[in-house]
Design an enzyme around this catalytic site. Structure first.
Site, PDB file in Angstrom:
ATOM      1  N   ARG A 138      38.614  32.225  38.515  1.00  0.00           N
ATOM      2  CA  ARG A 138      38.581  32.500  37.078  1.00  0.00           C
ATOM      3  C   ARG A 138      37.320  31.842  36.529  1.00  0.00           C
ATOM      4  O   ARG A 138      36.930  30.750  36.961  1.00  0.00           O
ATOM      5  CB  ARG A 138      39.806  31.914  36.371  1.00  0.00           C
ATOM      6  CG  ARG A 138      41.075  32.751  36.526  1.00  0.00           C
ATOM      7  CD  ARG A 138      41.036  34.059  35.720  1.00  0.00           C
ATOM      8  NE  ARG A 138      42.264  34.831  35.862  1.00  0.00           N
ATOM      9  CZ  ARG A 138      42.456  35.801  36.765  1.00  0.00           C
ATOM     10  NH1 ARG A 138      41.506  36.123  37.628  1.00  0.00           N
ATOM     11  NH2 ARG A 138      43.595  36.462  36.793  1.00  0.00           N
TER      12      ARG A 138
ATOM     13  N   GLU B 281      34.517  35.913  29.304  1.00  0.00           N
ATOM     14  CA  GLU B 281      34.447  37.354  29.589  1.00  0.00           C
ATOM     15  C   GLU B 281      34.683  38.152  28.320  1.00  0.00           C
ATOM     16  O   GLU B 281      35.542  37.767  27.528  1.00  0.00           O
ATOM     17  CB  GLU B 281      35.505  37.722  30.645  1.00  0.00           C
ATOM     18  CG  GLU B 281      35.096  37.235  32.012  1.00  0.00           C
ATOM     19  CD  GLU B 281      36.074  37.605  33.134  1.00  0.00           C
ATOM     20  OE1 GLU B 281      36.864  38.544  32.960  1.00  0.00           O
ATOM     21  OE2 GLU B 281      36.024  36.940  34.172  1.00  0.00           O
TER      22      GLU B 281
ATOM     23  N   HIS C 107      34.060  41.410  37.511  1.00  0.00           N
ATOM     24  CA  HIS C 107      35.486  41.110  37.765  1.00  0.00           C
ATOM     25  C   HIS C 107      36.170  42.246  38.542  1.00  0.00           C
ATOM     26  O   HIS C 107      37.140  42.846  38.069  1.00  0.00           O
ATOM     27  CB  HIS C 107      36.215  40.844  36.437  1.00  0.00           C
ATOM     28  CG  HIS C 107      37.442  39.996  36.614  1.00  0.00           C
ATOM     29  ND1 HIS C 107      37.906  39.119  35.672  1.00  0.00           N
ATOM     30  CD2 HIS C 107      38.312  39.883  37.663  1.00  0.00           C
ATOM     31  CE1 HIS C 107      39.004  38.515  36.113  1.00  0.00           C
ATOM     32  NE2 HIS C 107      39.274  38.966  37.331  1.00  0.00           N
TER      33      HIS C 107
HETATM   34  N1  LIG Z   1      38.447  37.992  40.710  1.00  0.00           N
HETATM   35  C1  LIG Z   1      39.600  38.597  40.784  1.00  0.00           C
HETATM   36  O1  LIG Z   1      39.708  39.772  40.517  1.00  0.00           O
HETATM   37  C2  LIG Z   1      40.807  37.848  41.276  1.00  0.00           C
HETATM   38  C3  LIG Z   1      41.713  38.515  42.089  1.00  0.00           C
HETATM   39  C4  LIG Z   1      42.824  37.825  42.531  1.00  0.00           C
HETATM   40  C5  LIG Z   1      43.022  36.488  42.176  1.00  0.00           C
HETATM   41  N2  LIG Z   1      42.108  35.865  41.381  1.00  0.00           N
HETATM   42  C6  LIG Z   1      42.291  34.447  41.043  1.00  0.00           C
HETATM   43  O2  LIG Z   1      42.492  33.723  42.247  1.00  0.00           O
HETATM   44  C7  LIG Z   1      43.502  32.757  42.038  1.00  0.00           C
HETATM   45  C8  LIG Z   1      44.151  32.410  43.355  1.00  0.00           C
HETATM   46  O3  LIG Z   1      45.011  33.454  43.770  1.00  0.00           O
HETATM   47  P1  LIG Z   1      46.033  33.242  44.988  1.00  0.00           P
HETATM   48  O4  LIG Z   1      46.887  34.462  45.027  1.00  0.00           O
HETATM   49  O5  LIG Z   1      45.317  32.812  46.212  1.00  0.00           O
HETATM   50  O6  LIG Z   1      46.886  32.026  44.416  1.00  0.00           O
HETATM   51  P2  LIG Z   1      47.743  30.968  45.229  1.00  0.00           P
HETATM   52  O7  LIG Z   1      48.713  30.416  44.244  1.00  0.00           O
HETATM   53  O8  LIG Z   1      48.272  31.565  46.500  1.00  0.00           O
HETATM   54  O9  LIG Z   1      46.663  29.861  45.637  1.00  0.00           O
HETATM   55  C9  LIG Z   1      46.100  28.963  44.732  1.00  0.00           C
HETATM   56  C10 LIG Z   1      45.949  27.629  45.454  1.00  0.00           C
HETATM   57  O10 LIG Z   1      45.251  26.726  44.599  1.00  0.00           O
HETATM   58  C11 LIG Z   1      45.847  25.458  44.764  1.00  0.00           C
HETATM   59  N3  LIG Z   1      45.528  24.584  43.642  1.00  0.00           N
HETATM   60  C12 LIG Z   1      46.080  24.566  42.401  1.00  0.00           C
HETATM   61  N4  LIG Z   1      45.509  23.600  41.659  1.00  0.00           N
HETATM   62  C13 LIG Z   1      44.574  23.008  42.435  1.00  0.00           C
HETATM   63  C14 LIG Z   1      43.651  21.957  42.234  1.00  0.00           C
HETATM   64  N5  LIG Z   1      43.578  21.331  41.071  1.00  0.00           N
HETATM   65  N6  LIG Z   1      42.827  21.612  43.265  1.00  0.00           N
HETATM   66  C15 LIG Z   1      42.910  22.241  44.455  1.00  0.00           C
HETATM   67  N7  LIG Z   1      43.776  23.255  44.701  1.00  0.00           N
HETATM   68  C16 LIG Z   1      44.590  23.616  43.708  1.00  0.00           C
HETATM   69  C17 LIG Z   1      47.327  25.735  44.918  1.00  0.00           C
HETATM   70  O11 LIG Z   1      48.005  24.640  45.546  1.00  0.00           O
HETATM   71  C18 LIG Z   1      47.307  26.973  45.797  1.00  0.00           C
HETATM   72  O12 LIG Z   1      47.352  26.675  47.170  1.00  0.00           O
HETATM   73  C19 LIG Z   1      44.424  33.410  41.007  1.00  0.00           C
HETATM   74  O13 LIG Z   1      45.136  32.430  40.265  1.00  0.00           O
HETATM   75  C20 LIG Z   1      43.497  34.206  40.145  1.00  0.00           C
HETATM   76  O14 LIG Z   1      43.117  33.469  39.020  1.00  0.00           O
HETATM   77  C21 LIG Z   1      41.004  36.517  40.928  1.00  0.00           C
END
Ligand SMILES: NC(=O)c1ccc[n+]([C@@H]2O[C@H](COP(=O)([O-])OP(=O)(O)OC[C@H]3O[C@@H](n4cnc5c(N)ncnc54)[C@H](O)[C@@H]3O)[C@@H](O)[C@H]2O)c1
Length: 327
Positions: free
Chosen positions: A239, A268, A286
């Site tokens: 994000r 954004e 995005h």
């Molecule tokens: N660009 C895009 O189009 C797009 C697409 C999909 C997801 N995303 C973003 O990617 C993120 C991750 O998605 P995901 O499905 O892998 O989520 P997920 O919940 O499987 O993984 C997120 C990880 O981050 C860790 N985390 C949380 N806070 C943290 C911190 N302070 N320090 C270190 N690690 C921390 C969590 O423990 C978890 O393992 C989503 O929340 C979304 O915002 C963006």
């Protein structure tokens, strides 16, 4: 019997519409431009369910305006657009779309990583300009990918997908996460847990995969950028506000790091103007999850969550289910 009334802020894909139309009385926002806040507030009033995108804020104001609302389904895995506490307080179930976009998003993080390291867009622009004079030894020399160190911040579903792909490039993978992964996952993905400081100091590529939370906002700060190698690249498909864009622009200008590739932005759809002018930055709009198959699966998943709710089941992807005592 009257059907539940649903507002969808996008026409979605036919596969999702088919599911929704069978069960509900659905109003779709059909105009090509995004629904305005005023239209959203007006149209959500009196609805039982809302299917929205990450660009729509679901906050106390919206909830107070839609007192019949029982469920909100965002067609995204990240749900920083939703005030979870406000939803829970008002007993509104909130769902997202985890899992179905992992590989597509991980693919795109790699697309950005390789493109920025190997200066693909600079080369493309040169070719199109008609001024390329032909091969030369030191033209557009970039950074190697294979054999380098990849630092993954956020080792969840997508972060692990990015790590899995690194094996094919014989990379060393370091990761940081708020929760350490089980040993079998570390072994399987040849990934080593490292504290943030080590990630910043040792990585040739840093790829971000954390959700946007108060403690991940500006995780990429001036201080952390200064810890990175001068030859390192930053990739952000998480994000936008996870990166301090002004600090990133300064770091690139001062050659503190070698380059960056971004899919998401702090404000954004705006991008920091200093980034727009730079050749060492790739800017994608995005689109990390934007394949036809994946976006269709996301919309279908959102629709199925709403169906589950009105059939009296706990929606499979409700992230406030426990807080609402639904599990
Ligand atoms: N660009 C895009 O189009 C797009 C697409 C999909 C997801 N995303 C973003 O990617 C993120 C991750 O998605 P995901 O499905 O892998 O989520 P997920 O919940 O499987 O993984 C997120 C990880 O981050 C860790 N985390 C949380 N806070 C943290 C911190 N302070 N320090 C270190 N690690 C921390 C969590 O423990 C978890 O393992 C989503 O929340 C979304 O915002 C963006």
């Amino acid at each position: 019997m009257t059907k539940p009334r649903v507002l969808s802020t996008r026409p979605l894909f036919p596969a999702a519409r088919k599911i929704l139309d069978e069960h509900f009385d659905v109003e779709y926002w059909m105009k090509p431009e995004r629904i305005s806040r005023a239209e959203l507030l007006e149209r959500v009033a009196g609805k039982d369910a809302l299917i929205c995108l990450l660009t729509e804020k679901v906050d106390e104001e919206l909830l107070a305006n839609a007192l019949k609302l029982r469920i909100v389904a965002t067609v995204s895995v990240g749900y920083d657009n939703i005030d979870v506490a406000a939803c829970t307080h008002r007993k509104v179930v909130a769902t997202h779309t985890p899992g179905v976009l992992d590989d597509t998003t991980a693919d795109f993080a790699w697309t950005l990583l390789m493109a920025v390291a190997r200066r693909l867009l600079e080369g493309d622009a040169w070719m199109r300009s008609g001024t390329w004079p032909g091969w030369d030894l030191d033209q557009l020399v970039g950074g190697d990918v294979w054999g380098k160190t990849l630092g993954i911040v956020g080792f969840g579903r997508i972060g692990r997908g990015v790590a899995r792909r690194a094996q094919g490039f014989q990379m060393r993978v370091l990761y940081n996460d708020a929760v350490r992964a089980p040993t079998e996952i570390e072994d399987q993905l040849h990934a080593e847990f490292a504290d943030r400081d080590r990630i910043f100091r040792e990585s040739d590529f840093i790829s971000l995969h954390v959700p946007l939370l108060p403690d991940t906002r500006h995780l990429i700060s001036k201080k952390n950028l200064e810890r990175m190698k001068r030859t390192a690249f930053l990739i952000n498909t998480s994000r936008g506000p996870v990166v301090d864009e002004a600090a990133l622009a300064d770091a690139l200008e001062n050659k503190t790091i070698a380059g960056a590739a971004l899919d998401v932005y702090e404000h954004e759809p705006k991008v920091h103007p200093a980034l727009v002018a730079r050749k060492d930055v790739i800017l994608a709009p995005h689109i990390a999850s934007a394949s036809v198959d994946t976006r269709t699966k996301m919309a279908v998943m959102a629709a199925n969550n709403v169906v589950a709710f009105f059939e009296g089941r706990c929606p499979p992807n409700a992230f406030n289910a426990a807080a609402l005592g639904l599990e």
